[in-house]
Design an enzyme around this catalytic site. Structure first.
Site, PDB file in Angstrom:
ATOM      1  N   GLU A   1      66.432 -14.757   8.403  1.00 43.98           N
ATOM      2  CA  GLU A   1      66.010 -13.937   7.016  1.00 43.98           C
ATOM      3  C   GLU A   1      65.841 -15.486   6.664  1.00 43.98           C
ATOM      4  OE1 GLU A   1      67.720 -10.608   8.667  1.00 43.98           O
ATOM      5  OE2 GLU A   1      68.724 -12.880   8.122  1.00 43.98           O
TER       6      GLU A   1
ATOM      7  N   PRO B   1      72.159 -19.293  23.499  1.00 44.31           N
ATOM      8  CA  PRO B   1      72.746 -18.332  22.637  1.00 44.31           C
ATOM      9  C   PRO B   1      72.430 -18.119  21.082  1.00 44.31           C
ATOM     10  CG  PRO B   1      73.722 -18.641  24.001  1.00 44.31           C
ATOM     11  CD  PRO B   1      73.108 -20.366  23.634  1.00 44.31           C
TER      12      PRO B   1
ATOM     13  N   GLY C   1      68.653 -24.830  14.450  1.00 46.71           N
ATOM     14  CA  GLY C   1      67.426 -25.339  13.916  1.00 46.71           C
ATOM     15  C   GLY C   1      66.764 -26.237  14.328  1.00 46.71           C
ATOM     16  N   GLU C   2      67.368 -25.475  16.281  1.00 50.85           N
ATOM     17  CA  GLU C   2      66.040 -26.445  17.370  1.00 50.85           C
ATOM     18  C   GLU C   2      65.142 -25.418  18.304  1.00 50.85           C
ATOM     19  OE1 GLU C   2      67.285 -30.971  17.710  1.00 50.85           O
ATOM     20  OE2 GLU C   2      68.291 -29.575  18.320  1.00 50.85           O
TER      21      GLU C   2
ATOM     22  N   ASN D   1      62.862 -12.643  16.411  1.00 48.04           N
ATOM     23  CA  ASN D   1      61.099 -13.434  15.846  1.00 48.04           C
ATOM     24  C   ASN D   1      60.283 -13.118  17.187  1.00 48.04           C
ATOM     25  OD1 ASN D   1      59.196 -14.460  14.537  1.00 48.04           O
ATOM     26  ND2 ASN D   1      60.144 -15.184  13.046  1.00 48.04           N
TER      27      ASN D   1
ATOM     28  N   LEU E   1      57.422 -14.255  16.647  1.00 50.86           N
ATOM     29  CA  LEU E   1      56.289 -15.248  16.327  1.00 50.86           C
ATOM     30  C   LEU E   1      56.792 -16.941  16.660  1.00 50.86           C
ATOM     31  CD1 LEU E   1      54.782 -13.726  12.804  1.00 50.86           C
ATOM     32  CD2 LEU E   1      53.808 -13.771  15.762  1.00 50.86           C
ATOM     33  N   GLU E   2      58.272 -16.813  16.961  1.00 47.39           N
ATOM     34  CA  GLU E   2      58.170 -18.358  16.775  1.00 47.39           C
ATOM     35  C   GLU E   2      57.652 -19.405  18.485  1.00 47.39           C
ATOM     36  OE1 GLU E   2      62.680 -18.205  15.930  1.00 47.39           O
ATOM     37  OE2 GLU E   2      62.734 -18.592  13.864  1.00 47.39           O
TER      38      GLU E   2
END
Length: 441
Positions: free
Chosen positions: A73, A281, A323-324, A348, A350-351
């Site tokens: 989110e 993970p 974050g990577e 997700n 779409l990433e």
């Protein structure tokens, strides 16, 4: 002229009292939850005061408040927050999450540009202390976080609430059915439910929202921002390998999917002995376990935190940082997105599509029904109905560069076509936001 706040409905006082009584009776279990989670994730032992609405800092000036339960989110909200930070640098932002990983993601994205606290439990006293301390001028709630006392409290404090990027799966709707008398009243206090799709909007109406409250604005996830420096990272990754090697990534995997990842890598390595698995993970507490499982399987394992890059002889490279993920999606030929071989609902999709990687998933996609359907119809997704099906899809795509290129092109086009929810959301919430900073001459 400001929009009036809805009055209290008949029966509201009783259902709120019953709900709050139940929460107070169950509140000792919140301590058990924090302690039990703390043995796995040490961060759960910290900052308990925030979870009960107790703050040691001064009250501070009013803020714009956004709540995003966890990492997914927060990532979905990032384009919106970034746009508003650019628009008004003087606005104070408070972002709440529930999970430590969500907290870490907020810090990695925005650092000290925003304040972060954990959302308090939905106890009336905790809610009231939170609202009085931070004094939000508007509340932006991401997706499906429906806490009745918080919604009622915002109405009572005259704080307009928008549920943005709102989604409600059929499974969640069934789970909420016993609370409909309460949730319906709470939903009717919000200014707008900005639904991802017509289906989501209808489900919110079934739960109790009024048709006039619903606006279908699309999915903010399509307004995904590709990380800066993506090409530099991908080039460094390839240089570290020293030679052209096939690479697949297993991302956002959960407990119970680790054996599946190991089995898939064994199967694929039988055909491509120099194949590299990049493994990310979902939760940090699973990083050591995934590493241990890969070592026990007999593979040479590198890690992002220790080694930086995969070695030329590594067979598994563990992304044990936060974050990577999108950057490492771009380093792979094919991506498997986890949370989908178990009834978790997927993550997700779409990433990887947005950075040009072919996407494979398992069958459990109830959290991404619309996105998975659109990707599948566009030819940008392969769905395996079980472990063997996922393996078949991965093997086919690793063997067929042309098929991968076609999937990548279809995915990039779909992401581009889906953009626009960000603009529409900004227009929707603009009347209740602080005035933008004046343009400097």
């Amino acid at each position: 002229m400001s929009t009036p706040f809805p009055p209290k409905e008949p029966g509201e006082r009783l259902v709120r009292w019953l709900y709050s009584l139940a929460l107070y009776l169950l509140s000792p279990f919140t301590l058990y939850h924090l302690v039990s989670r703390g043995f796995r994730v040490r961060e759960y032992f910290r900052r308990w005061d925030e979870r009960y609405g107790a703050y040691s800092t001064e009250q501070g000036r009013p803020c714009v408040w956004l709540h995003a339960v966890s990492v997914g989110e927060v990532n979905a909200a990032a384009p919106l927050v970034n746009a508003l930070l650019r628009q008004n640098k003087g606005t104070r932002w408070v972002i709440t999450t529930i999970t430590p990983t969500g907290s870490q993601r907020v810090r990695s994205l925005w650092g000290g540009r925003v304040d972060h606290v954990y959302l308090p439990y939905d106890l009336p006293g905790s809610v009231d202390r939170f609202l009085q301390h931070f004094r939000p001028t508007v509340a932006l709630i991401m997706e499906t976080e429906l806490w009745p006392n918080m919604l009622f409290g915002c109405r009572d404090h005259r704080i307009p609430v928008y549920i943005i990027n709102a989604r409600l799966s059929a499974r969640s709707l069934r789970g909420y059915r016993l609370l409909r008398p309460l949730l319906g009243r709470a939903l009717r206090t919000v200014r707008c439910v900005a639904a991802q799709s017509v289906t989501d909007g209808r489900r919110f109406q079934v739960l109790g929202a009024e048709p006039a409250q619903i606006q279908v604005l699309g999915n903010l996830k399509y307004d995904i921002e590709v990380p800066d420096g993506l090409e530099v990272l991908r080039s460094a990754f390839e240089d570290a390998l020293g030679r052209k090697r096939p690479v697949w990534i297993a991302a956002s995997t959960h407990e119970g999917e680790e054996e599946a990842v190991l089995a898939l890598h064994r199967r694929l390595q039988a055909r491509w002995p120099d194949l590299l698995l990049v493994w990310a993970p979902r939760h940090p507490e699973r990083f050591p376990r995934a590493q241990a499982a890969a070592v026990a399987a007999g593979w040479k394992v590198g890690t992002r935190s220790r080694d930086g890059w995969p070695g030329a002889d590594d067979q598994v490279f563990l992304v044990d940082t936060l974050g990577e993920l999108m950057a490492f999606y771009a380093c792979a030929d094919v991506a498997f997105v986890g949370g989908s071989l178990q009834p978790i609902g997927g993550h997700n999709l779409l990433e990887p599509a947005a950075v040009g990687t072919a996407v494979v998933t398992g069958p459990h996609l109830h959290n991404f029904v619309d996105i998975s359907r659109r990707l599948d119809e566009a030819g940008a997704l392969r769905v395996g109905q079980d472990l063997d099906g996922v393996g078949d899809a991965l093997e086919t795509l690793l063997a067929d560069p042309q098929a991968r290129e076609e999937m990548v092109a279809a995915g990039l086009a779909l992401v581009d076509q889906g953009r626009g929810a960000l603009r529409r959301t900004l227009e929707l919430i603009a009347p209740d936001l602080p005035e933008p900073d004046p343009v400097e001459e």
